[in-house]
Design an enzyme around this catalytic site. Structure first.
Site, mmCIF file in Angstrom:
data_model
loop_
_atom_site.group_PDB
_atom_site.id
_atom_site.type_symbol
_atom_site.label_atom_id
_atom_site.label_comp_id
_atom_site.label_asym_id
_atom_site.label_seq_id
_atom_site.Cartn_x
_atom_site.Cartn_y
_atom_site.Cartn_z
ATOM 1 N N HIS A 182 5.572 10.327 27.250
ATOM 2 C CA HIS A 182 5.547 11.671 26.986
ATOM 3 C C HIS A 182 5.967 12.645 28.385
ATOM 4 C CE1 HIS A 182 3.492 15.162 25.158
ATOM 5 N NE2 HIS A 182 3.512 15.710 26.373
ATOM 6 N N GLU A 183 5.407 12.156 29.444
ATOM 7 C CA GLU A 183 5.613 13.050 30.631
ATOM 8 C C GLU A 183 7.111 12.592 31.220
ATOM 9 O OE1 GLU A 183 3.816 15.150 31.507
ATOM 10 O OE2 GLU A 183 1.725 14.472 30.368
ATOM 11 N N HIS A 186 9.316 14.815 29.139
ATOM 12 C CA HIS A 186 9.661 16.239 29.634
ATOM 13 C C HIS A 186 10.291 16.096 30.742
ATOM 14 C CE1 HIS A 186 6.573 18.439 27.282
ATOM 15 N NE2 HIS A 186 5.391 17.815 27.827
ATOM 16 N N HIS A 192 7.423 20.227 23.833
ATOM 17 C CA HIS A 192 6.634 19.622 22.836
ATOM 18 C C HIS A 192 7.061 19.964 21.465
ATOM 19 C CE1 HIS A 192 3.303 20.374 25.895
ATOM 20 N NE2 HIS A 192 3.405 18.981 25.687
ATOM 21 N N TYR A 238 1.265 17.236 19.576
ATOM 22 C CA TYR A 238 0.026 17.255 20.095
ATOM 23 C C TYR A 238 -0.643 17.446 18.633
ATOM 24 C CZ TYR A 238 -0.321 18.371 24.896
ATOM 25 O OH TYR A 238 -0.466 18.463 26.180
HETATM 26 ZN ZN LIG Z 1 3.338 17.482 27.090
#
Ligand SMILES: [Zn+2]
Length: 286
Positions: A182-183, A186, A192, A238
């Site tokens: 996830h990071e 980014h 997101h 999320y």
């Molecule tokens: Zn995030």
């Protein structure tokens, strides 16, 4: 125990999905770091949680350290003074493509991580390299690079910044495959999923259930969607209870309110496709 750092503004006080109590201060103290050296910080059970749940849990009390990183949208870092993290991949924040077709992203893993934690982090980098043309390689003298550190919580800037850019993977809660992916996604330029420009057609934001002051976390951004469909199973999505103040859904899938969202425990095929399209990888594996 007196805190070492004074928190000025709690920008990202996130909810607990399961209503569990906070187990740790946002900013580590030296004796706690020493304790972390002696104990395993991520239980086997935690691997069953989604990226969303793990990040929300780890960032629950994430605040702003004066003069340092500011975190918005749950886990996206911005340079202090900037208003938000607009999509930048159409301009300057993509990593550069080599003449051999690969996109080399230099990285440094700062101490202190245990051998096992380092293995999880490097394994996460490898999963991205294995399915895209992105190649993470240990930094030698490159100017721009990803600096993986155990700061407070899990967070990253979006896309390539200048010089070393911190990707925080706190030892207590962030060193999991899904969170690493996830990071790093980014850092490669992805936003997101629930912030997508067409997000209003796929998720409904229930403002009445969102923690006061946290509404911006679910705002839509003028994202570049690369011809890929909205993906509830994206590792960048999320959960429905993210930023909830009352254990009621804050992000509701539509039109099927019962659809599972935010449950990904690893990158989805569409996540991989996005990276391949974003960087125009010649061999698109998914
Ligand atoms: Zn995030």
């Amino acid at each position: 125990m007196a805190p070492v750092f004074v928190l000025t503004i709690f920008i990202a006080v996130l909810c607990s999905v399961q209503g569990r109590s906070t187990g740790k201060a946002s900013f580590e103290r030296s004796e706690e770091d020493m304790e972390l050296d002696r104990t395993s910080t991520n239980s086997v059970e935690e691997e069953d949680f989604s990226a969303s749940t793990l990040i929300e849990k780890a960032n629950r009390n994430l605040g702003e350290r004066l003069g340092e990183t500011r975190v918005i949208f749950g886990d996206i870092a911005v340079n202090t003074g900037l208003i938000n993290a607009d999509p930048c991949t159409a301009r300057t924040c993509k990593w550069l493509k080599s003449s051999d077709g690969n996109v080399y992203v230099p990285y440094v893993i700062s101490n202190p991580y245990s051998d096992r934690e380092r293995s999880v982090i490097e394994g996460g980098l490898q999963t991205i390299s294995a399915s895209t043309c992105v190649r993470f390689l240990p930094r030698t003298n490159q100017k721009d690079f990803v600096d993986i550190q155990s700061q407070a919580g899990c967070f990253s800037y979006i896309g390539r910044q200048r010089n070393g850019q911190v990707v925080s993977l706190h030892r207590n809660g962030c060193v999991h495959l899904s969170v690493v992916q996830h990071e790093l996604l980014h850092a490669l330029g992805l936003n997101h999923e629930h912030s997508r420009s067409d997000g209003d057609s796929h998720v409904q934001t229930l403002t009445r259930n969102i923690l006061p002051g946290m509404e911006y976390n679910v705002e839509k951004i003028n994202t570049i969607n690369l011809g890929t469909p909205y993906d509830y199973n994206s590792v960048m999505q999320y959960s429905r209870f993210a930023f909830s103040r009352n254990e009621q859904p804050a992000i509701l899938p539509i039109p099927d309110n019962n659809a599972v969202i935010g449950g990904a425990t690893q990158m989805s095929p569409i996540d991989i496709l996005r990276i391949n399209r974003l960087y125009n990888c010649r061999k698109q594996m998914n």
